[in-house]
Design a protein around this motif. Structure first.
Motif, PDB file in Angstrom:
ATOM      1  N   LYS A 105       0.840  -1.204   0.000  1.00  9.67           N
ATOM      2  CA  LYS A 105       0.000   0.000   0.000  1.00  9.67           C
ATOM      3  C   LYS A 105       0.873   1.250   0.000  1.00  9.67           C
ATOM      4  O   LYS A 105       0.593   2.207  -0.735  1.00  9.67           O
ATOM      5  N   SER A 108       2.442   1.526  -3.440  1.00  7.52           N
ATOM      6  CA  SER A 108       1.434   1.912  -4.422  1.00  7.52           C
ATOM      7  C   SER A 108       1.078   3.389  -4.299  1.00  7.52           C
ATOM      8  O   SER A 108       0.951   4.093  -5.293  1.00  7.52           O
ATOM      9  N   ASN A 109       0.917   3.864  -3.051  1.00  6.51           N
ATOM     10  CA  ASN A 109       0.607   5.280  -2.831  1.00  6.51           C
ATOM     11  C   ASN A 109       1.747   6.163  -3.316  1.00  6.51           C
ATOM     12  O   ASN A 109       1.524   7.195  -3.939  1.00  6.51           O
ATOM     13  N   TYR A 111       3.993   5.390  -5.597  1.00  9.73           N
ATOM     14  CA  TYR A 111       4.060   5.252  -7.049  1.00  9.73           C
ATOM     15  C   TYR A 111       3.001   6.101  -7.719  1.00  9.73           C
ATOM     16  O   TYR A 111       3.266   6.801  -8.698  1.00  9.73           O
ATOM     17  N   THR A 112       1.783   6.087  -7.162  1.00  5.70           N
ATOM     18  CA  THR A 112       0.682   6.887  -7.713  1.00  5.70           C
ATOM     19  C   THR A 112       0.997   8.364  -7.573  1.00  5.70           C
ATOM     20  O   THR A 112       0.769   9.143  -8.507  1.00  5.70           O
ATOM     21  N   ALA A 113       1.536   8.784  -6.420  1.00  9.58           N
ATOM     22  CA  ALA A 113       1.888  10.194  -6.206  1.00  9.58           C
ATOM     23  C   ALA A 113       2.982  10.618  -7.181  1.00  9.58           C
ATOM     24  O   ALA A 113       2.962  11.728  -7.708  1.00  9.58           O
ATOM     25  N   LYS A 114       3.950   9.737  -7.430  1.00 14.73           N
ATOM     26  CA  LYS A 114       5.043  10.032  -8.343  1.00 14.73           C
ATOM     27  C   LYS A 114       4.529  10.217  -9.771  1.00 14.73           C
ATOM     28  O   LYS A 114       4.991  11.097 -10.492  1.00 14.73           O
ATOM     29  N   GLU A 115       3.532   9.425 -10.168  1.00 15.89           N
ATOM     30  CA  GLU A 115       2.978   9.523 -11.518  1.00 15.89           C
ATOM     31  C   GLU A 115       2.225  10.834 -11.724  1.00 15.89           C
ATOM     32  O   GLU A 115       2.138  11.330 -12.821  1.00 15.89           O
ATOM     33  N   LYS A 116       1.658  11.386 -10.644  1.00 15.15           N
ATOM     34  CA  LYS A 116       0.882  12.635 -10.748  1.00 15.15           C
ATOM     35  C   LYS A 116       1.774  13.849 -10.942  1.00 15.15           C
ATOM     36  O   LYS A 116       1.305  14.897 -11.318  1.00 15.15           O
TER      37      LYS A 116
END
Length: 117
Positions: A105, A108-109, A111-116
């Motif tokens: 988790k 994933s959080n 990774y998602t923040a990095k993509e934004k």
């Protein structure tokens, strides 16, 4: 190594996967590790589970020998569920899965923040 169906069917990982594949199996085992419970007690822990689904999951775990169903001869009938000795051995494995899930988790959080960005 070539994996044949026969090898995979005899593999310990495949056995574990069959037993733990039910959506609620791991959580049922986790809660039963804490104490013996009656059907309604287990169902209250999972507000989204239907009576039929919980029955199916418990029967499956019982067939595999992980859960023991104890029926007391009284009126009204009393049925309790507990873990067998082999079922109790799943606790450290489930603890490891939980730790990995928490780490995932966080990953994933991040990774998602990095993509934004």
């Amino acid at each position: 190594m070539n994996y044949t169906n026969e090898i995979l069917e005899e593999c310990g990982f495949t056995s574990a996967q069959k037993i733990l594949s039910g959506k609620w199996s791991m959580l049922i085992i986790l809660f039963l590790h804490e104490r013996t419970m009656r059907f309604n007690e287990i169902q209250r822990l999972f507000p989204d589970i239907t009576h039929a689904t919980l029955t199916k999951q418990l029967r499956s775990l019982e067939e595999y020998g992980v859960v023991v169903r104890n029926v007391y001869p009284q009126i009204p009938p009393k049925v309790e569920y507990s873990l067998s000795d082999i079922g109790k051995k799943l606790k450290p494995i489930l603890d490891s899965v939980m730790v990995w899930g928490e780490e995932y988790k966080e990953y994933s959080n991040a990774y998602t923040a990095k993509e934004k960005l």
